[in-house]
Design an enzyme around this catalytic site. Sequence first.
Site, PDB file in Angstrom:
ATOM      1  N   SER A  76      64.779  48.047   0.888  1.00 18.96           N
ATOM      2  CA  SER A  76      63.969  46.809   0.525  1.00 18.96           C
ATOM      3  C   SER A  76      63.229  46.977  -0.771  1.00 18.96           C
ATOM      4  CB  SER A  76      63.091  46.503   1.723  1.00 18.96           C
ATOM      5  OG  SER A  76      62.187  45.421   1.413  1.00 18.96           O
ATOM      6  N   CYS A 110      51.055  44.500  -4.239  1.00 20.52           N
ATOM      7  CA  CYS A 110      51.427  43.254  -3.460  1.00 20.52           C
ATOM      8  C   CYS A 110      50.189  42.575  -2.930  1.00 20.52           C
ATOM      9  CB  CYS A 110      52.445  42.999  -2.603  1.00 20.52           C
ATOM     10  SG  CYS A 110      53.862  43.575  -3.321  1.00 20.52           S
ATOM     11  N   CYS A 113      55.020  44.921   9.420  1.00 24.54           N
ATOM     12  CA  CYS A 113      55.332  44.713   8.197  1.00 24.54           C
ATOM     13  C   CYS A 113      54.013  44.682   7.121  1.00 24.54           C
ATOM     14  CB  CYS A 113      56.375  43.482   7.881  1.00 24.54           C
ATOM     15  SG  CYS A 113      56.700  43.473   6.069  1.00 24.54           S
ATOM     16  N   GLU A 159      52.633  57.064   6.494  1.00 28.37           N
ATOM     17  CA  GLU A 159      53.028  56.815   7.835  1.00 28.37           C
ATOM     18  C   GLU A 159      54.689  56.230   7.830  1.00 28.37           C
ATOM     19  OE1 GLU A 159      48.947  55.085   9.751  1.00 28.37           O
ATOM     20  OE2 GLU A 159      50.246  53.465   8.118  1.00 28.37           O
ATOM     21  N   CYS A 199      49.665  43.069   1.103  1.00 25.54           N
ATOM     22  CA  CYS A 199      50.064  44.468   1.769  1.00 25.54           C
ATOM     23  C   CYS A 199      49.118  45.113   1.699  1.00 25.54           C
ATOM     24  CB  CYS A 199      51.217  44.904   0.928  1.00 25.54           C
ATOM     25  SG  CYS A 199      51.806  46.462   1.723  1.00 25.54           S
TER      26      CYS A 199
END
Length: 357
Positions: free
Chosen positions: A203, A127, A345, A89, A130
């Site tokens: 990032s 994480c 996010c 995505e 996430c």
Amino acid sequence: MKASIYDFTLKELSQLLKPSFRAKQLYLWLYAKYKTSFKDMQNNFSKDFIAYLEREFTLRTIEITHVRESVDGSKKYLFKSLRDNHTFEAVLLKMKDKKIDKETNAILEGEKYTVCVSCQIGCQVGCAFCFTQKGGFVRNLKASEIIQQALLIKEDNNLPIEKALNIVFMGMGEPLNNLDEVCKAIEIFNTGMQISPKRITISTSGVADKIPILAGKNLGVQLAISLHAVDDKTRSSLMPLNKKYNIECVLNEVKKWPLEQRKRVMFEYLLIKDLNDGLDCAKKLLKLLNGIKSKVNLILFNPHEGSKFERPSLESARMFADFLNSKGLLCTIRESKALDIEAACGQLREKKLSQQI
């Protein structure tokens, strides 16, 4: 299997194609005119050269399979690889933009666009907050697959050639774990799509030993560090990578990052209710970042299926930000774009083609 033409930098094509000026002509067709067939380039190239391109290279290696639009105008794209059918995505973020006319001093209102690209299918970092890690790690994306995300999104929205994009490597995957392909993509964004490195942000979750490698490539991009905690115990519970690269280790490498005079390293800090959103954490964060030219971007946790974490109140986020700003540490609160379509996010992941996005 044929190589994708989008996997080649301008320098590589100049060495490969004869005469070498063909490379610049080809780049113009690919990135300024959006041509998706070599036959559409016959105005510049002979039939023999077109036949050579068709024999040696392929063009598109991914396709858009689904688009979902948010009430705020943002869009989430599901792409499919035409080679192995895996999906990934990316997100188009649409924001208001204000500029001052230099001649009249009038405020001009417009729009600016940011494409949040993925660099891996899945992620190895794991994480806890996430959604990407739920599907495990599948593979790295090629530079061509990264580039085509931006190209296809720009085409799908009929954005003019001259309309500049911002590119953020904040989609699926850890950029520093796919560094070669990410760096190649950045070079092509720059020379092909004419996107300045200043408009590109990488990032990272803090793969400390690869930060100096990225710095040594002198790409001129912006660096963002996913920090999310002010002590190693909390950060390790959120980000297992911290057990290998703890906060001190990451910050030591960040201090060596080359910065232009007016630039700062961005620290992303995910606020999770009753975990890391108190003023005591803000005070510790201020101390941690002392001596680093930095800015803090606060992100309110974006809920997703199966998560045990909760989103904090906007009031607590403002108190956190106000404290840091009052002490001279620039701090902003990220607007949660595309939350209603699960494109904010930490909400992206690989999906089966039968799944809705």
